[in-house]
Design an enzyme around this catalytic site. Structure first.
Site, PDB file in Angstrom:
ATOM      1  N   HIS A  89       0.818  -1.371   0.091  1.00  9.50           N
ATOM      2  CA  HIS A  89      -0.015   0.047   0.027  1.00  9.50           C
ATOM      3  C   HIS A  89       0.848   1.246  -0.007  1.00  9.50           C
ATOM      4  O   HIS A  89       1.736   1.328   0.873  1.00  9.50           O
ATOM      5  CB  HIS A  89      -0.760  -0.038   1.245  1.00  9.50           C
ATOM      6  CG  HIS A  89      -1.877   0.956   1.244  1.00  9.50           C
ATOM      7  ND1 HIS A  89      -1.833   2.229   1.103  1.00  9.50           N
ATOM      8  CD2 HIS A  89      -3.387   0.655   0.969  1.00  9.50           C
ATOM      9  CE1 HIS A  89      -3.053   2.918   1.100  1.00  9.50           C
ATOM     10  NE2 HIS A  89      -3.974   2.032   0.940  1.00  9.50           N
ATOM     11  N   GLY A  92       3.244  22.005  10.891  1.00  8.77           N
ATOM     12  CA  GLY A  92       4.426  21.284  11.358  1.00  8.77           C
ATOM     13  C   GLY A  92       5.675  21.892  10.727  1.00  8.77           C
ATOM     14  O   GLY A  92       5.527  22.907   9.721  1.00  8.77           O
ATOM     15  N   HIS A 109       9.672  14.466   8.557  1.00  7.78           N
ATOM     16  CA  HIS A 109      10.294  13.680   9.668  1.00  7.78           C
ATOM     17  C   HIS A 109      11.041  12.439   9.352  1.00  7.78           C
ATOM     18  O   HIS A 109      10.718  11.858   8.433  1.00  7.78           O
ATOM     19  CB  HIS A 109       9.080  13.082  10.696  1.00  7.78           C
ATOM     20  CG  HIS A 109       9.679  12.697  11.937  1.00  7.78           C
ATOM     21  ND1 HIS A 109       9.966  11.497  11.949  1.00  7.78           N
ATOM     22  CD2 HIS A 109       9.507  13.241  12.998  1.00  7.78           C
ATOM     23  CE1 HIS A 109      10.418  11.320  13.473  1.00  7.78           C
ATOM     24  NE2 HIS A 109       9.835  12.302  14.149  1.00  7.78           N
ATOM     25  N   PRO A 110      12.406  12.537   9.729  1.00  9.77           N
ATOM     26  CA  PRO A 110      13.188  11.395   9.280  1.00  9.77           C
ATOM     27  C   PRO A 110      12.735  10.038   9.320  1.00  9.77           C
ATOM     28  O   PRO A 110      13.043   9.172   8.476  1.00  9.77           O
ATOM     29  CB  PRO A 110      14.457  11.633   9.933  1.00  9.77           C
ATOM     30  CG  PRO A 110      13.969  12.268  11.305  1.00  9.77           C
ATOM     31  CD  PRO A 110      12.891  13.222  11.065  1.00  9.77           C
ATOM     32  N   THR A 111      11.852   9.600  10.282  1.00 11.71           N
ATOM     33  CA  THR A 111      11.237   8.250  10.517  1.00 11.71           C
ATOM     34  C   THR A 111       9.827   8.350  10.376  1.00 11.71           C
ATOM     35  O   THR A 111       9.367   7.038   9.826  1.00 11.71           O
ATOM     36  CB  THR A 111      11.742   7.539  11.753  1.00 11.71           C
ATOM     37  OG1 THR A 111      11.205   8.426  12.881  1.00 11.71           O
ATOM     38  CG2 THR A 111      13.332   7.579  11.880  1.00 11.71           C
ATOM     39  N   ALA A 112       9.235   9.227  10.633  1.00 16.85           N
ATOM     40  CA  ALA A 112       7.830   9.197  10.711  1.00 16.85           C
ATOM     41  C   ALA A 112       7.042   9.672   9.512  1.00 16.85           C
ATOM     42  O   ALA A 112       5.992   9.867   9.408  1.00 16.85           O
ATOM     43  CB  ALA A 112       7.188   9.826  12.020  1.00 16.85           C
ATOM     44  N   GLY A 113       7.729  10.385   8.629  1.00 17.68           N
ATOM     45  CA  GLY A 113       7.405  10.911   7.309  1.00 17.68           C
ATOM     46  C   GLY A 113       6.309  12.373   7.586  1.00 17.68           C
ATOM     47  O   GLY A 113       6.770  13.126   8.377  1.00 17.68           O
TER      48      GLY A 113
END
Length: 183
Positions: A82, A164, A169-173
């Site tokens: 997905h 924002g 965000h580097p890991t959470a997008g």
């Protein structure tokens, strides 16, 4: 009478039961909020969580869910069928009882603002909350997915987040948040 809102966020994990349960527990432990359902799809590697409650409780539960997802989901190591762009990919707010779309929109914007400020996640408003016509459709926002989102966001005239930071965000997008009617 209380305003009743439903939310149906999608998290980008459908394989790790501990991660999924930790995220769902954020809903279970919020007073005034009722978990209606959740389901996971391993091939898509995403879970859909459905809950309902008074407006403030749903708002609180949604922020708690994002916090937990940011702690536990790293999209740099995510694979699945997905399309996805965030640890919490999408978080819609649906008006139910004694609530209008405009009131659901207020909640969506409050959650997006808090998520952007507290967790450093760029948030794009979509559907009835969209800030521009090209942001109404979720597929338009998601185009490019996690891997292409940083480049997409360089087009600040078209893809600056509504809330924002201007960087992914580097890991959470990134996350899409908005009010909408039931599908």
């Amino acid at each position: 009478m209380a305003q009743i809102i439903e939310s149906i966020p999608n998290i980008s994990n459908g394989r790790d039961k501990d991660v999924i349960e930790a995220c769902v527990d954020q809903i279970r432990t919020t007073p005034g909020c009722t978990l209606l359902d959740y389901s996971s799809d391993e091939s898509h590697n995403r879970s859909v969580i459905t809950y309902i409650g008074d407006a403030k409780a749903v708002e609180e539960a949604s922020v708690k869910l994002v916090k937990k997802a940011v702690e536990l989901i790293d999209l740099n190591h995510h694979t699945g069928e997905h399309p996805r762009m965030g640890a919490v990919d999408v978080c819609p707010f649906i008006p139910c009882r004694n609530t209008t779309v405009a009131e659901a929109d207020e909640i969506a914007k409050a959650v997006a603002k808090e998520v952007g400020e507290k967790f450093g996640i760029p948030c794009f408003l979509y559907e009835d909350s969209a800030s521009a016509p090209h942001r109404v459709n979720l597929a338009s926002i998601r185009k490019g997915q996690f891997e292409g989102m940083a480049e997409k966001m360089k087009d600040t005239e078209k893809w600056a987040p509504d809330f924002g930071p201007a960087e992914m965000h580097p890991t959470a997008g990134v996350t899409a948040i908005g009010a909408r009617m039931p599908l």
